[in-house]
Scaffold this motif. Structure first.
Motif, PDB file in Angstrom:
ATOM      1  N   ARG A  67       0.411  -3.768  -4.534  1.00 52.08           N
ATOM      2  CA  ARG A  67      -0.656  -3.405  -5.465  1.00 52.08           C
ATOM      3  C   ARG A  67      -1.279  -2.074  -5.048  1.00 52.08           C
ATOM      4  N   GLY A  70      -3.388  -1.857  -1.996  1.00 55.47           N
ATOM      5  CA  GLY A  70      -2.987  -2.971  -1.141  1.00 55.47           C
ATOM      6  C   GLY A  70      -1.895  -2.568  -0.163  1.00 55.47           C
ATOM      7  N   GLN A  72       2.014  -2.397   1.074  1.00 57.10           N
ATOM      8  CA  GLN A  72       3.392  -2.384   0.598  1.00 57.10           C
ATOM      9  C   GLN A  72       4.199  -3.430   1.365  1.00 57.10           C
ATOM     10  N   GLU A  90       1.963 -11.715 -10.953  1.00 56.20           N
ATOM     11  CA  GLU A  90       0.532 -11.418 -10.869  1.00 56.20           C
ATOM     12  C   GLU A  90       0.229 -10.134 -11.628  1.00 56.20           C
ATOM     13  N   GLU A  91      -0.746 -10.219 -12.499  1.00 54.76           N
ATOM     14  CA  GLU A  91      -1.198  -9.052 -13.260  1.00 54.76           C
ATOM     15  C   GLU A  91      -1.829  -8.029 -12.312  1.00 54.76           C
ATOM     16  N   ASP A  92      -1.390  -6.761 -12.384  1.00 54.89           N
ATOM     17  CA  ASP A  92      -1.988  -5.708 -11.558  1.00 54.89           C
ATOM     18  C   ASP A  92      -1.240  -4.403 -11.785  1.00 54.89           C
ATOM     19  N   TYR A  94       0.930  -1.703  -9.818  1.00 58.23           N
ATOM     20  CA  TYR A  94       1.743  -1.727  -8.609  1.00 58.23           C
ATOM     21  C   TYR A  94       2.319  -0.354  -8.294  1.00 58.23           C
ATOM     22  N   GLN A 116       2.663  -1.032 -14.325  1.00 58.64           N
ATOM     23  CA  GLN A 116       1.592  -1.947 -14.720  1.00 58.64           C
ATOM     24  C   GLN A 116       2.180  -3.280 -15.164  1.00 58.64           C
ATOM     25  N   ARG A 173      -8.643 -10.828 -13.468  1.00 58.00           N
ATOM     26  CA  ARG A 173      -7.191 -10.929 -13.415  1.00 58.00           C
ATOM     27  C   ARG A 173      -6.748 -12.323 -13.870  1.00 58.00           C
TER      28      ARG A 173
END
Length: 587
Positions: A67, A70, A72, A90-92, A94, A116, A173
């Protein structure tokens, strides 16, 4: 301001290329990373990434994903494949990075792209089918941070409510769950439950309905010599199995049944060869060894419930790392991959040396324990050659032909001494490791100390080992055993195949479920269970302490009137059988 900076920095990664070990200029390498779908795909969509390069020499490829803001994580470590599937649920937003390594000079070139993943559910829950007809993707709208969500599901006809694992809510989210544990061609009702920080339900979603499909795989035929009864462990209602003998009917593949032997999950992909189930992680994913023809057991893979790759490395890549650390090259990853409490993964790998005069054959096969971090990178190694007496051969003189039944590839000769044949790793309560060595009839305790240990052998449990055993049995010790597992009160359960006992006494050809109380201060062992399981499993097996105080023993391969079969046997503390599920092995 910080969030704005992160998004700005991430936007600069579009098309970013960095070269490690290359000077900028006319010799700079170009790497192109292309997705088969545009950014903005909903959660659970398979996305295939293709990596191309103009590097002149042989190369390999790595894919990492994280993310924005976030960490890697490696999805595929360096390997020859350049088309790599990624299935995020998971929606996010990246960052997807591809690295190309020049195998001639070791230089690495990396390119990164933003991608996305969008919500499937915004105001109402949504159910989506997956490639596995027994697994559904349940998507729910966002819930407040500090709360948790899970999905409850049950068949439309019949009783028994099951639940997914709880997930923490993330503000803004959506929530997504793989729902597994459903029977084929069966209708189910589902609802998501939101809990507060104390675990109290605070809200439920609307009901949703799902009809499972029909698998195309050919499954074993299951029977119940002893049906479940009142003292069966219904809190653990799943048999997790893996066929290991392929033949004319079916290749090996993992599967799960309910207590009545009805299929409720399986892993099978048409393109895979030899997906050997090693162990579930306890986090909704599974660790597998995958063949990479012409060699067996060459990929270590973690997959989600729908069968998508979460993380993957290869024997070749792991061998590269252990050789840099000064160890022998690897030949395969086999028998065990275990998720440790700290998120690391313990793996058994095979190796070989030519040692003339030590045993009847100069080629000796041994095993290593590898501890891998969250990116499947090697951080600790134990090598059997460095800690065991190579002059003590396999108890029954077993040998292996390269890639024969139960045997890894051999590169130094075509046949060798199958010296250790390790089959299980177990963390101990004091931060060390147990290793079950089938062909030594030993379970050894290794000085691991949560990664700071020397690897020295602290004790050997078994015949000619370090303990005295209290037992009236003329053959008290385990032999050619599998899967030692600690009970909640510190005893050790083990499946005793009994090969050595059977060799010494044809009247003693039966397998046992054993539980040992181990006094490490006085070096004394006492049986608390020594149950005859009613059959002889000459290979494979498992043990598992159950929540109700019973024990589950998997009696691996047994010879029957019409071929081979296996049994999953639940044993009461007094040694009697509470339930037994048999499976005919397809040939």
């Amino acid at each position: 301001m910080r969030k704005l900076w992160i998004l700005l920095a991430a936007s600069l990664l579009l098309g970013l290329t960095t070269s490690l070990g290359h000077a900028a200029g006319p010799e700079a390498v170009t790497v192109v990373l292309t997705a088969d779908l545009p950014s903005g795909q909903p959660a659970g969509t398979p996305i295939n990434w293709t990596v191309t390069t103009d590097a002149p020499g042989p190369v390999d490829y790595r894919l990492t994903v994280g993310r924005v803001g976030g960490v890697q994580r490696v999805v595929y470590d360096f390997d020859a494949a350049n088309v790599l599937e990624w299935v995020p649920i998971e929606e996010d937003l990246y960052i997807v990075q591809a690295s190309v390594r020049d195998l001639n000079n070791g230089s690495v070139t990396t390119v990164a792209r933003l991608f996305q993943i969008t919500a499937r559910a915004t105001t109402q829950p949504v159910l989506t089918t997956t490639e596995n007809p027994l697994v559904a993707l349940y998507s729910a709208p966002a819930c407040p941070a500090g709360q948790r969500m899970r999905v409850l599901f049950k068949p439309l006809v019949g009783s028994g409510v099951s639940a997914t694992q709880l997930k923490p809510c993330r503000t803004g989210r959506s929530m997504n769950f793989y729902v597994m544990g459903m029977r084929a061609l069966t209708g189910y009702v589902m609802v998501h439950e939101i809990q507060d920080g104390a675990g109290n339900p605070v809200a439920y979603g609307p009901l949703r309905f799902f009809l499972t499909g029909a698998p195309l795989e050919i499954f074993p035929t299951f029977s119940l010599p002893v049906p479940p009864g009142p003292d069966t462990s219904y809190l653990e209602p799943v048999h997790l199995l893996s066929t290991t003998i392929g033949g004319l009917v079916a290749d090996p593949f993992p599967m799960a049944t309910d207590l009545l032997g009805r299929i409720i999950w399986y892993y099978g992909r048409d393109t895979e060869v030899g997906p050997w189930l090693l162990r579930p992680t306890g986090q909704g994913t599974f660790l597998l060894s995958i063949d990479e023809p012409p060699l067996i057991w060459q990929l270590l893979r973690e997959v989600d419930a729908a069968g998508h790759v979460v993380r993957q490395t290869s024997t070749e890549r792991l061998s590269e790392q252990v050789e840099v650390m000064g160890h022998d090259p690897l030949t395969a990853v086999h028998h065990e991959a275990l998720r440790m409490p700290n998120g690391h993964t313990a793996v058994i790998a095979s190796t070989e040396r030519l040692i003339p005069g030590a045993q009847n054959n100069p080629l000796i096969m041994a095993d290593m324990i590898l501890i891998l971090d969250e990116n499947f990178q090697v951080i600790w190694v134990w090598n059997g050659f460095d800690h065991l007496d190579v002059n003590r051969p396999a108890v029954l003189g077993e040998e292996c032909v390269s890639q024969g039944p139960g045997c890894p590839p051999l590169f130094l000769d075509t046949i060798g001494n199958d010296w250790m044949h390790s089959n299980a790793i177990t963390p101990t309560p004091d931060g060390n490791l147990l290793l079950s060595m089938r062909h030594q009839d030993w379970i050894i305790k290794i000085d691991y100390q949560n990664g700071a240990g020397s690897g020295d052998i602290l004790w050997r449990l078994g015949p000619e080992g370090d303990f005295t055993i209290n037992s009236p049995d003329p053959y008290p010790w385990q032999s050619h055993q599998h899967d030692p597992r600690y009970t909640w009160d510190g005893q050790l359960a083990v499946f005793d195949n009994g090969n050595t006992r059977c060799f010494l006494d044809p009247n003693a050809c039966y397998s046992r479920g054993q539980v040992f109380e181990i006094d490490e201060t006085n070096m004394v062992v006492t049986h608390t269970l020594n149950a005859d399981l009613g059959g002889y499993s000459f290979a494979l097996g498992s043990s598992h302490p159950l929540l109700n105080g019973n024990f589950s023993f998997g009696s691996g391969i047994q010879s029957g009137d019409d071929g081979f079969f296996s049994s999953d046997i639940e044993v009461r503390p007094d040694g009697t059988i509470a339930t037994q599920l048999d499976a005919d092995i397809p040939m």
